[in-house]
Design an enzyme around this catalytic site. Sequence first.
Site, PDB file in Angstrom:
ATOM      1  N   ILE A  91      22.772   6.529   1.232  1.00  0.00           N
ATOM      2  CA  ILE A  91      22.959   7.923   0.806  1.00  0.00           C
ATOM      3  C   ILE A  91      23.879   8.665   1.784  1.00  0.00           C
ATOM      4  CG2 ILE A  91      21.685  10.089   0.475  1.00  0.00           C
ATOM      5  CD1 ILE A  91      19.212   8.143  -0.145  1.00  0.00           C
ATOM      6  N   ASP A 117      21.027   6.970  19.036  1.00  0.00           N
ATOM      7  CA  ASP A 117      19.951   6.065  18.647  1.00  0.00           C
ATOM      8  C   ASP A 117      18.670   6.887  18.587  1.00  0.00           C
ATOM      9  OD1 ASP A 117      18.088   4.185  18.157  1.00  0.00           O
ATOM     10  OD2 ASP A 117      18.560   2.896  19.870  1.00  0.00           O
ATOM     11  N   ASN A 160      20.068  12.778   8.026  1.00  0.00           N
ATOM     12  CA  ASN A 160      19.874  11.831   6.926  1.00  0.00           C
ATOM     13  C   ASN A 160      19.260  10.514   7.393  1.00  0.00           C
ATOM     14  OD1 ASN A 160      20.900  10.326   4.281  1.00  0.00           O
ATOM     15  ND2 ASN A 160      21.751   9.231   6.040  1.00  0.00           N
ATOM     16  N   SER A 219      14.414  14.400   3.342  1.00  0.00           N
ATOM     17  CA  SER A 219      13.014  14.006   3.327  1.00  0.00           C
ATOM     18  C   SER A 219      12.825  12.968   2.229  1.00  0.00           C
ATOM     19  CB  SER A 219      12.131  15.248   3.100  1.00  0.00           C
ATOM     20  OG  SER A 219      10.779  14.899   3.110  1.00  0.00           O
ATOM     21  N   TYR A 278       4.738   7.207   7.011  1.00  0.00           N
ATOM     22  CA  TYR A 278       6.013   7.715   6.480  1.00  0.00           C
ATOM     23  C   TYR A 278       5.804   9.137   5.939  1.00  0.00           C
ATOM     24  CZ  TYR A 278      10.321   7.659   3.555  1.00  0.00           C
ATOM     25  OH  TYR A 278      11.548   7.928   2.986  1.00  0.00           O
ATOM     26  N   LYS A 330       7.766  12.598   7.085  1.00  0.00           N
ATOM     27  CA  LYS A 330       8.624  13.336   6.144  1.00  0.00           C
ATOM     28  C   LYS A 330       8.069  14.731   5.850  1.00  0.00           C
ATOM     29  CE  LYS A 330      11.990  10.355   5.433  1.00  0.00           C
ATOM     30  NZ  LYS A 330      13.368  10.660   5.823  1.00  0.00           N
ATOM     31  N   VAL A 346      16.634   5.441  -4.653  1.00  0.00           N
ATOM     32  CA  VAL A 346      17.956   4.818  -4.490  1.00  0.00           C
ATOM     33  C   VAL A 346      17.701   3.407  -3.947  1.00  0.00           C
ATOM     34  CG1 VAL A 346      20.278   5.175  -3.571  1.00  0.00           C
ATOM     35  CG2 VAL A 346      18.747   7.133  -3.837  1.00  0.00           C
ATOM     36  N   ASN A 394      19.866   0.180   2.448  1.00  0.00           N
ATOM     37  CA  ASN A 394      19.236  -0.743   3.415  1.00  0.00           C
ATOM     38  C   ASN A 394      17.805  -0.338   3.767  1.00  0.00           C
ATOM     39  OD1 ASN A 394      21.577  -2.183   3.523  1.00  0.00           O
ATOM     40  ND2 ASN A 394      22.397  -1.039   5.280  1.00  0.00           N
TER      41      ASN A 394
HETATM   42  N1  LIG Z   1      16.659   5.162  -0.713  1.00  0.00           N
HETATM   43  C1  LIG Z   1      15.686   5.906  -1.234  1.00  0.00           C
HETATM   44  O1  LIG Z   1      15.180   5.640  -2.338  1.00  0.00           O
HETATM   45  C2  LIG Z   1      15.183   7.095  -0.499  1.00  0.00           C
HETATM   46  C3  LIG Z   1      14.192   7.885  -1.103  1.00  0.00           C
HETATM   47  C4  LIG Z   1      13.722   8.992  -0.419  1.00  0.00           C
HETATM   48  C5  LIG Z   1      14.236   9.330   0.821  1.00  0.00           C
HETATM   49  N2  LIG Z   1      15.194   8.540   1.385  1.00  0.00           N
HETATM   50  C6  LIG Z   1      15.691   8.935   2.717  1.00  0.00           C
HETATM   51  O2  LIG Z   1      17.106   8.926   2.703  1.00  0.00           O
HETATM   52  C7  LIG Z   1      17.601   8.696   4.019  1.00  0.00           C
HETATM   53  C8  LIG Z   1      18.719   7.683   3.969  1.00  0.00           C
HETATM   54  O3  LIG Z   1      18.176   6.444   3.561  1.00  0.00           O
HETATM   55  P1  LIG Z   1      18.990   5.336   2.753  1.00  0.00           P
HETATM   56  O4  LIG Z   1      18.199   5.019   1.545  1.00  0.00           O
HETATM   57  O5  LIG Z   1      20.416   5.706   2.612  1.00  0.00           O
HETATM   58  O6  LIG Z   1      18.788   4.086   3.734  1.00  0.00           O
HETATM   59  P2  LIG Z   1      19.782   3.266   4.678  1.00  0.00           P
HETATM   60  O7  LIG Z   1      20.912   2.727   3.897  1.00  0.00           O
HETATM   61  O8  LIG Z   1      18.900   2.304   5.401  1.00  0.00           O
HETATM   62  O9  LIG Z   1      20.312   4.357   5.680  1.00  0.00           O
HETATM   63  C9  LIG Z   1      19.564   4.764   6.784  1.00  0.00           C
HETATM   64  C10 LIG Z   1      20.516   5.145   7.884  1.00  0.00           C
HETATM   65  O10 LIG Z   1      19.715   5.566   8.995  1.00  0.00           O
HETATM   66  C11 LIG Z   1      20.219   4.926  10.145  1.00  0.00           C
HETATM   67  N3  LIG Z   1      19.203   4.734  11.168  1.00  0.00           N
HETATM   68  C12 LIG Z   1      18.006   4.129  11.065  1.00  0.00           C
HETATM   69  N4  LIG Z   1      17.395   4.081  12.261  1.00  0.00           N
HETATM   70  C13 LIG Z   1      18.234   4.674  13.142  1.00  0.00           C
HETATM   71  C14 LIG Z   1      18.189   4.930  14.526  1.00  0.00           C
HETATM   72  N5  LIG Z   1      17.157   4.534  15.273  1.00  0.00           N
HETATM   73  N6  LIG Z   1      19.214   5.572  15.102  1.00  0.00           N
HETATM   74  C15 LIG Z   1      20.282   5.966  14.385  1.00  0.00           C
HETATM   75  N7  LIG Z   1      20.396   5.740  13.073  1.00  0.00           N
HETATM   76  C16 LIG Z   1      19.384   5.103  12.449  1.00  0.00           C
HETATM   77  C17 LIG Z   1      20.706   3.573   9.655  1.00  0.00           C
HETATM   78  O11 LIG Z   1      21.584   3.031  10.629  1.00  0.00           O
HETATM   79  P3  LIG Z   1      21.733   1.432  10.824  1.00  0.00           P
HETATM   80  O12 LIG Z   1      22.699   0.998   9.777  1.00  0.00           O
HETATM   81  O13 LIG Z   1      22.252   1.313  12.213  1.00  0.00           O
HETATM   82  O14 LIG Z   1      20.362   0.836  10.628  1.00  0.00           O
HETATM   83  C18 LIG Z   1      21.381   3.985   8.361  1.00  0.00           C
HETATM   84  O15 LIG Z   1      22.675   4.445   8.603  1.00  0.00           O
HETATM   85  C19 LIG Z   1      16.385   8.267   4.855  1.00  0.00           C
HETATM   86  O16 LIG Z   1      15.978   9.343   5.658  1.00  0.00           O
HETATM   87  C20 LIG Z   1      15.320   7.958   3.813  1.00  0.00           C
HETATM   88  O17 LIG Z   1      14.017   8.170   4.290  1.00  0.00           O
HETATM   89  C21 LIG Z   1      15.689   7.451   0.751  1.00  0.00           C
END
Ligand SMILES: NC(=O)c1ccc[n+]([C@@H]2O[C@H](COP(=O)([O-])OP(=O)(O)OC[C@H]3O[C@@H](n4cnc5c(N)ncnc54)[C@H](OP(=O)(O)O)[C@@H]3O)[C@@H](O)[C@H]2O)c1
Length: 337
Positions: free
Chosen positions: A28, A90, A117, A179, A209, A213, A240, A244
């Site tokens: 995202i 980090d 994010n 969130s 979690y 959130k 989504v 990852n």
């Molecule tokens: N996907 C869904 O269905 C969904 C639903 C509700 C909420 N969300 C929220 O949306 C946000 C984005 O998630 P996403 O689905 O796009 O997942 P994602 O592709 O895993 O993206 C998460 C990002 O956070 C970074 N991250 C994780 N741990 C970190 C750390 N210790 N320090 C710095 N960066 C860190 C990751 O970096 P690395 O690449 O280095 O790991 C990655 O760039 C999250 O907050 C998640 O809770 C997602």
Amino acid sequence: MFDPTELQYLNPNIDRRIAIVTGGNSGIGFYTALHLYLHGYIVYIAGRNKTRVTKAIVEMKEVANVKTLQYSPDQVTERYNGELFFLEIDLLDLNSVIRAAEIFKSLESSLHILVNNAGVMALPFSLTKDGFEIQLQTNYISPFLFTTRLLPLLEKTAATPNKIAGSTEPIQPRIVYVSSIGHHFAFRYFNMNSHFQYYPNIMFTWFRYGIAKTAAIHFMKMLALRNPKILCLSVHPGFVMNTNLFAYWTRLPIIGILFWCLFQIFGYIFGVSNEEGAMASLKCCLDPSLNVEQDNGKYFATGGVEASPSRVARNMDYAARTWIWTLKELGNREISI
Ligand SMILES: NC(=O)c1ccc[n+]([C@@H]2O[C@H](COP(=O)([O-])OP(=O)(O)OC[C@H]3O[C@@H](n4cnc5c(N)ncnc54)[C@H](OP(=O)(O)O)[C@@H]3O)[C@@H](O)[C@H]2O)c1
């Protein structure tokens, strides 16, 4: 669904506006950063791995080139891409978070949009080196610290008249926290000290979690009260499934395949694409109709539709307690806000 292409595009040579997107290298965050870049913003992608972020920046520029090819001749003259930079952070290390904020402040004298994010989901219980549960620190404590360290810059931006846009009114800076609908897993009798370190992880990890959130929604609501000139919003991006975020589960030996299939089916029925998942954040970042007077502290769901967070998340008593708890915990680690 919110459509950012209908909004005004900035010319960064005249109106230089700065954004930070944490975790902008994937999922995202990638599309959030991409659209801000396409709208002329100077975007700092804050991430923990320089190689991954640099690769994402290259990809983002390629995707942007493809999108700009579809512009009409008029749009080509009116739309400008911004710039993309890497900012090391980090979230598992509070010193790194403080350092990132300091580095950013040494590079820029304003900040218009901060998108918290980056996040992790449903990991097994473990403590970070700062002594917080891993999901709590990544999803809440570190974004809290990063944001509060950047507040002076956001406040300064909020107090600076924006002569370029032809008005003396300052631009209202925005903080967007990504969130999740998963915040509903934080039930009544919300307690920041609950660790839910029980077996099986597959169940209790969701409570951890949910707490993280929910705490972050509390944070946005408290900031909205304390800093009424900064627009503070939280979002649920939608389901989504191709990011990852699910990697821990899909990479489990053997059973990971089952999880992958399950998530794909779920995503097919209920999910949205990575780009659509960014639209709630982008609405909060860019929609000119949102303002501090009417919208501060609000929560938006998939596609940018205004929604109501859980009872616990919108309870201001809990929000105040979360705030005090966080200051105390950071104080115990000799970090003052
Ligand atoms: N996907 C869904 O269905 C969904 C639903 C509700 C909420 N969300 C929220 O949306 C946000 C984005 O998630 P996403 O689905 O796009 O997942 P994602 O592709 O895993 O993206 C998460 C990002 O956070 C970074 N991250 C994780 N741990 C970190 C750390 N210790 N320090 C710095 N960066 C860190 C990751 O970096 P690395 O690449 O280095 O790991 C990655 O760039 C999250 O907050 C998640 O809770 C997602």
